[in-house]
Design an enzyme around this catalytic site. Structure first.
Site, PDB file in Angstrom:
ATOM      1  N   LYS A 276      -9.370   2.220  -1.793  1.00  0.00           N
ATOM      2  CA  LYS A 276      -9.582   1.473  -0.661  1.00  0.00           C
ATOM      3  C   LYS A 276     -11.058   1.883  -0.117  1.00  0.00           C
ATOM      4  CE  LYS A 276      -7.004   0.777   3.771  1.00  0.00           C
ATOM      5  NZ  LYS A 276      -5.849   1.120   4.400  1.00  0.00           N
TER       6      LYS A 276
ATOM      7  N   GLU B 108       0.739  -1.113   0.001  1.00  0.00           N
ATOM      8  CA  GLU B 108       0.060  -0.006  -0.115  1.00  0.00           C
ATOM      9  C   GLU B 108       0.838   1.230   0.005  1.00  0.00           C
ATOM     10  OE1 GLU B 108      -1.824   0.256   3.755  1.00  0.00           O
ATOM     11  OE2 GLU B 108      -3.459   1.674   3.321  1.00  0.00           O
TER      12      GLU B 108
ATOM     13  N   CYS C  57      -5.067  -3.175   2.544  1.00  0.00           N
ATOM     14  CA  CYS C  57      -4.743  -3.243   4.030  1.00  0.00           C
ATOM     15  C   CYS C  57      -6.074  -3.542   4.760  1.00  0.00           C
ATOM     16  CB  CYS C  57      -4.198  -2.090   4.523  1.00  0.00           C
ATOM     17  SG  CYS C  57      -3.110  -2.248   6.023  1.00  0.00           S
TER      18      CYS C  57
END
Ligand code: ACM
Length: 270
Positions: free
Chosen positions: A108, A38, A141
């Protein structure tokens, strides 16, 4: 299919350094699909959209251009995280780049802690990308903690989930074994190492990048502090077998008639 996870330290706010380090690691590999962490080019601990603005890039930016040229010369696919600028919005995004250029972007969905002050939450629908006849999904993540995203990808037909991360909590590398098992998919987790600080806040990133098979086997797992590119040969077709026993299929055995919509939402006080 040979797949690889890159584990690297990341120099805060030094895009040139981080991109050339990633390039060096990728050039040592002949994997077809390579996953970077990330925000691999910028580092993590930005305090505000204003602070990250000059490190954010659109899809014609420096980072994507450099990786496009590597993917072209090595005939491989590369995914990893960057701060994506789209008009006035900044997203914590990942790209998928192939031999003919950018395939697409994932933004995300589940932002972690202070990211909520820096980034807009993801607003693009989940989608799969096809590589050599196999279906690839992207997540970033903290998304791992929400089983809905992995299950959504599984129901869409994903064979491999590429998981770019900057993990600080200790749970994910072990928890992904469950995610792989309950969805019968491969997971490629790329995490970073090293520390970052901002004021009195210090984050230590936990490493342990890994590749997990649909039967829960951890095919490779990096240490907590090493840099490198870690690769294995996989057969993505293994992800098409959704049977746990001859009489148990993870999709067919679902009892959607017994699951309440209410269970998907937190209980509110009457
Ligand atoms: C995280 O989502 N970067 C912990």
């Amino acid at each position: 299919m040979k797949v690889a996870t890159v584990q690297m330290n990341i120099k805060f706010a030094d895009i040139q350094h981080n991109v050339s380090r990633a390039k060096e690691l990728i050039e040592n590999s002949n994997a077809r699909l390579i996953v970077l962490p990330e925000l691999f080019n910028t580092g993590y601990m930005f305090d505000s959209p204003e602070e990250i603005l000059s490190f954010s890039e659109d899809t014609n930016g420096y980072t994507i251009k450099v990786l496009e040229s590597i993917a072209k010369s090595k005939e491989c696919y590369i995914t990893g995280g960057f701060a994506e600028k789209d008009n006035n919005n900044i997203y914590n995004s990942s790209f998928l780049i192939g031999p003919t250029g950018l395939c697409g972007i994932y933004r995300k969905i589940h932002l972690f802690r202070d990211e909520k002050r820096v980034f807009k939450p993801g607003d693009l629908p989940l989608r799969l990308y096809e590589i050599d006849g196999f279906n690839i999904g992207l997540m970033i993540c903290f998304d791992w903690l929400f089983p809905e995203i992995s299950r959504s990808y599984a129901l869409m037909g994903a064979d491999i989930i590429c998981h770019s991360a900057n993990l600080v909590l200790p749970f994910c590398p072990d928890a992904l074994i469950t995610r792989a098992l309950e969805n019968r998919m491969f997971f490629i987790l790329s995490n970073r190492i090293g520390c970052e600080s901002m004021g009195d806040k210090l984050l230590k990133f936990i490493g342990k990048s890994e590749i997990v098979a649909p039967n829960g086997d951890v095919l490779i797992r990096a240490g907590a502090d090493v840099e490198g590119i870690f690769e294995v040969e996989i057969d993505p077709l293994q992800a098409r077998d959704k049977n746990i026993t001859p009489l148990n299929n993870i999709f067919e055995d679902r009892r959607c008639d017994m699951y309440s919509e209410k269970l998907l939402k937190p209980k509110t006080k009457e």
